[in-house]
Motif scaffolding. Structure first.
Motif, PDB file in Angstrom:
ATOM      1  N   GLY A 110       0.511  -0.995  -0.446  1.00 37.60           N
ATOM      2  CA  GLY A 110       0.003   0.466  -0.059  1.00 37.60           C
ATOM      3  C   GLY A 110       0.992   1.711   0.052  1.00 37.60           C
ATOM      4  N   LEU A 111       0.199   2.631   0.320  1.00 39.68           N
ATOM      5  CA  LEU A 111       0.654   4.038   0.481  1.00 39.68           C
ATOM      6  C   LEU A 111       1.267   3.657   1.888  1.00 39.68           C
ATOM      7  CD1 LEU A 111      -1.312   5.278  -2.279  1.00 39.68           C
ATOM      8  CD2 LEU A 111       0.483   4.492  -2.673  1.00 39.68           C
ATOM      9  N   ASN A 112       2.432   4.970   1.752  1.00 40.64           N
ATOM     10  CA  ASN A 112       2.829   5.844   2.732  1.00 40.64           C
ATOM     11  C   ASN A 112       2.722   6.943   2.826  1.00 40.64           C
ATOM     12  OD1 ASN A 112       3.901   3.522   4.827  1.00 40.64           O
ATOM     13  ND2 ASN A 112       6.078   2.839   4.109  1.00 40.64           N
ATOM     14  N   PHE A 113       2.589   7.488   4.074  1.00 45.36           N
ATOM     15  CA  PHE A 113       2.101   9.138   4.147  1.00 45.36           C
ATOM     16  C   PHE A 113       2.826   9.650   5.599  1.00 45.36           C
ATOM     17  CE2 PHE A 113      -1.528   7.765   2.039  1.00 45.36           C
ATOM     18  CZ  PHE A 113      -1.886   8.041   0.994  1.00 45.36           C
ATOM     19  N   SER A 114       4.474   9.892   5.306  1.00 45.38           N
ATOM     20  CA  SER A 114       5.290  10.283   6.579  1.00 45.38           C
ATOM     21  C   SER A 114       6.176  11.316   6.573  1.00 45.38           C
ATOM     22  CB  SER A 114       5.931   8.913   6.601  1.00 45.38           C
ATOM     23  OG  SER A 114       7.088   8.964   4.916  1.00 45.38           O
ATOM     24  N   THR A 115       6.008  11.517   8.141  1.00 37.92           N
ATOM     25  CA  THR A 115       7.040  12.577   8.550  1.00 37.92           C
ATOM     26  C   THR A 115       7.472  12.248   9.668  1.00 37.92           C
ATOM     27  OG1 THR A 115       6.732  14.830   8.461  1.00 37.92           O
ATOM     28  CG2 THR A 115       5.180  13.857   9.756  1.00 37.92           C
ATOM     29  N   ILE A 116       8.168  14.026   9.329  1.00 34.84           N
ATOM     30  CA  ILE A 116       9.249  13.124  10.923  1.00 34.84           C
ATOM     31  C   ILE A 116       7.926  14.609  11.750  1.00 34.84           C
ATOM     32  CG2 ILE A 116      11.696  13.540  11.647  1.00 34.84           C
ATOM     33  CD1 ILE A 116      13.135  12.821   9.235  1.00 34.84           C
ATOM     34  N   SER A 117       7.847  14.091  12.941  1.00 30.56           N
ATOM     35  CA  SER A 117       8.019  15.065  14.083  1.00 30.56           C
ATOM     36  C   SER A 117       8.683  16.612  14.144  1.00 30.56           C
ATOM     37  CB  SER A 117       7.727  14.768  14.967  1.00 30.56           C
ATOM     38  OG  SER A 117       8.140  13.891  16.489  1.00 30.56           O
TER      39      SER A 117
END
Length: 203
Positions: free
Chosen positions: A31-38
């Protein structure tokens, strides 16, 4: 009859009953990742994950699911202000951060009769490669929470949230002191939303 004997008999028949209900089904997921870094001013990075699992069904409602997944994560458009020694001026650069992991998870799956699932479990992310200028944690530990809808055919639609617990990069390098609009903290962790499907083989 001795209490220990009664306890042994009870445990023995409980184990036999669980064994009769248990089944193991392999499967694939992607599937798809929607990532970031806090604690950084940045955009979400859209990428993908893919892997395999073994669903160990212990009761009608509960299954234990070990997983191994390849997960491409990171954060896009990270703004960094810095002083350029060559030109003796303040400059800004925008970076797309890439962090790729081999994720090993142990998921607990609770399935209602309607096919609705609740998923939760720990994960160990082993770093494969990245483009971070200064890295803190080599690997990452985290937890996963999710909901899903399972069809009788073995196809399941999943939505998960994965939160890292370790500080993955050095804020001393990525911080932005000259612009208070940007939020840069000292504890920068992975955050990842996943939307995808899985398929388990066998009945």
């Amino acid at each position: 009859m001795n209490r220990r004997v009664l306890l042994f008999i009870a445990v023995f028949f409980t184990v036999l009953n669980l064994k009769a209900q248990m089944s193991v089904k392999p499967g694939l997921r992607a599937g798809l990742n929607f990532s970031t870094i806090s604690e950084m001013h940045a955009d979400y990075k859209t990428d993908f994950y893919a892997g395999g699992f073994a669903e160990i069904k212990i009761t009608k409602l509960y299954a234990l699911q070990p997983e191994i997944n390849y997960s491409r994560q990171g954060s896009n458009n990270v703004a960094r202000n810095y002083f350029d020694e060559n030109t003796q001026t303040n400059r800004t650069e925008h970076l797309d951060l890439e962090i790729n992991y081999l994720s090993i998870s142990i998921m607990n799956k609770f399935t209602l009769p309607q096919g609705i699932q609740f998923q939760a479990g720990p994960t160990l992310d082993v770093l494969l490669n990245d483009n971070l200028a200064v890295r803190k944690a080599q690997n990452d530990l985290g937890f996963v929470l999710g909901v899903a809808y399972a069809l009788p055919s073995g196809l399941t639609f999943e939505a998960r949230f994965k939160k890292g617990l370790l500080d993955v990069l050095s804020s001393d390098y990525y911080q932005n002191d000259s612009n208070n609009y940007y939020l840069f903290g000292d504890y920068n962790t992975n955050m990842n939303f996943q939307l995808g499907v899985s398929y388990s083989f066998g009945k």
